[in-house]
Enzyme design. Structure first.
Site, mmCIF file in Angstrom:
data_model
loop_
_atom_site.group_PDB
_atom_site.id
_atom_site.type_symbol
_atom_site.label_atom_id
_atom_site.label_comp_id
_atom_site.label_asym_id
_atom_site.label_seq_id
_atom_site.Cartn_x
_atom_site.Cartn_y
_atom_site.Cartn_z
ATOM 1 C CG ASP A 66 -10.888 -13.210 -8.380
ATOM 2 O OD1 ASP A 66 -10.510 -13.864 -9.362
ATOM 3 O OD2 ASP A 66 -12.079 -13.145 -8.010
ATOM 4 C CG ASP A 72 -10.719 -7.203 -2.117
ATOM 5 O OD1 ASP A 72 -11.948 -7.210 -2.300
ATOM 6 O OD2 ASP A 72 -9.894 -7.087 -3.035
ATOM 7 C CD GLU A 94 -13.472 -13.079 -3.626
ATOM 8 O OE1 GLU A 94 -12.914 -13.025 -4.730
ATOM 9 O OE2 GLU A 94 -14.370 -12.298 -3.278
ATOM 10 C CD GLU A 95 -10.741 -10.951 -0.277
ATOM 11 O OE1 GLU A 95 -9.549 -11.004 -0.627
ATOM 12 O OE2 GLU A 95 -11.674 -10.760 -1.080
ATOM 13 C CG ASP A 113 -17.131 -11.363 -2.706
ATOM 14 O OD1 ASP A 113 -16.181 -10.718 -2.219
ATOM 15 O OD2 ASP A 113 -17.347 -11.427 -3.922
ATOM 16 C CG LEU A 115 -15.269 -4.395 -1.716
ATOM 17 C CD1 LEU A 115 -16.367 -3.695 -0.918
ATOM 18 C CD2 LEU A 115 -14.023 -3.548 -1.713
ATOM 19 C CG ASP A 116 -19.499 -8.923 -6.078
ATOM 20 O OD1 ASP A 116 -19.000 -9.976 -6.521
ATOM 21 O OD2 ASP A 116 -20.247 -8.184 -6.746
ATOM 22 C CD GLU A 280 -18.342 -14.212 -6.072
ATOM 23 O OE1 GLU A 280 -17.790 -13.099 -6.059
ATOM 24 O OE2 GLU A 280 -18.026 -15.123 -6.877
#
Length: 331
Positions: A66, A72, A94-95, A113, A115-116, A280
């Site tokens: 993403d 983030d 995620e990052e 995650d 910062l969802d 998630e």
């Protein structure tokens, strides 16, 4: 909890952990994540005053595929810093493409995650942090990645923070799902709801219906039957609610019931859905089942799915148990 008694997250964790070393490690990780979340919430609350944090960072997507915004990265950095003194060996984020070493002596791995819903940072919509905690034993696991790459039923704790009008922590330690709210006067998280139960029946669903033309037949069929209302095969009228930030949609479901749907579809890169299994879907599924709800990819219970990649994507349906089972029946 006695009537009128205010139980802080600190006191709850102390009572839950007792003198057990494994539980104490989990409690330390949750304390650290919640403390990092307070700082992240403060940054989010500054809105346009921190406009640079809402800007897309570079041209390449993050490890999850993403667009990556400045906040983030800041959120991930704050979580790593908070976890450094805790018994967390590695962090999957995620990052970041690979696992991040945290504490060589750690006995846990955390998937997060940071910062969802970060695409909503600049629109004043609730965003949040999602986390999953798994046990780690260097002697028992061939590699730290092996500890992460397990079905979600192996989680020992999970939760999410939602940064909105209130800063909220929804958490499970494997025996019920509980809601803590930050008291802005004291700064402490206070237990607001213990052993939340998602109503089994619902007349509310959340989905991005603009993608209907891309869906497969089972998902189209389910939504068409909901739209048919009382006159249709479901025999009742439905409401649709969709924020587009999963933590906000999830908290609504934990508050009043409903189902959340993010199916795979025919668009490029969406065949397996867009939500990530490990950091998630798994934590949200754990929270949901502990609140007497259900979570599936349409065919399989989420917590039974064995991951094959840290950033693996998956279709996700969760919420009111009877409605989740009805959706699964369409498949």
């Amino acid at each position: 909890m006695a009537a009128g008694e205010s139980v802080t997250l600190e006191a709850y964790l102390d009572r839950w952990a007792g003198g057990d070393a494994d539980r104490g490690a989990v409690a330390a990780a949750v304390r650290a994540i919640s403390a990092a979340g307070v700082g992240i919430a403060d940054l989010v609350a500054r809105g346009p005053l921190e406009e640079s944090l809402a800007k897309i960072r570079g041209v390449d997507p993050n490890a999850g595929g993403d667009a990556q915004k400045e906040l983030d990265v800041v959120a991930e950095e704050r979580i790593i810093a908070a976890l450094m003194p805790t018994p967390v060996a590695f962090l999957a984020s995620e990052e970041s493409e690979e696992l991040i070493p945290v504490n060589p002596a750690g006995r846990l791995v955390v998937a997060v995650d940071p910062l969802d819903g970060s695409s909503n940072i600049d629109t004043n919509v609730s965003v949040g942090t999602i986390y999953s905690i798994l046990p780690y034993d260097a002697a028992a696991h061939a590699s730290p990645k092996d500890a992460v790459m397990r079905p979600g039923r192996h989680q020992v704790a999970a939760g999410f923070l939602a940064y909105g009008p209130a800063t909220i922590l929804v958490a499970t330690f494997g025996a019920g799902t509980h809601v803590f709210v930050q008291d802005r006067a004291s700064g402490a998280f206070l237990l607001a709801r213990e052993n939340v139960e998602i109503p089994a029946e619902t007349k509310e669903y959340g989905v991005n219906q603009s993608n209907v033309r891309h869906w497969d037949a089972p998902m189209k069929g389910y939504i068409e039957d909901c739209l048919a209302g009382k006159e249709g095969p479901r025999g009742k009228d439905f409401n649709m609610r969709w924020v587009g930030s999963m933590v906000a949609d999830a908290f609504r479901i934990f508050t009043r019931g409903g189902v959340y749907l993010y199916p795979g579809d025919k668009r490029k890169g969406y065949a397996e859905g867009r939500l990530r299994l490990i950091y998630e879907a798994n934590p949200v599924a754990f929270l949901t089942e502990q609140a007497k709800g259900g979570a599936t990819d349409g065919r399989t219970r989420i917590l039974d799915i064995a991951p094959h990649h840290i950033h693996q994507r998956i279709p996700l349906v969760f919420g009111s148990k009877a409605e989740v089972e009805t959706i699964a029946s369409y498949y």
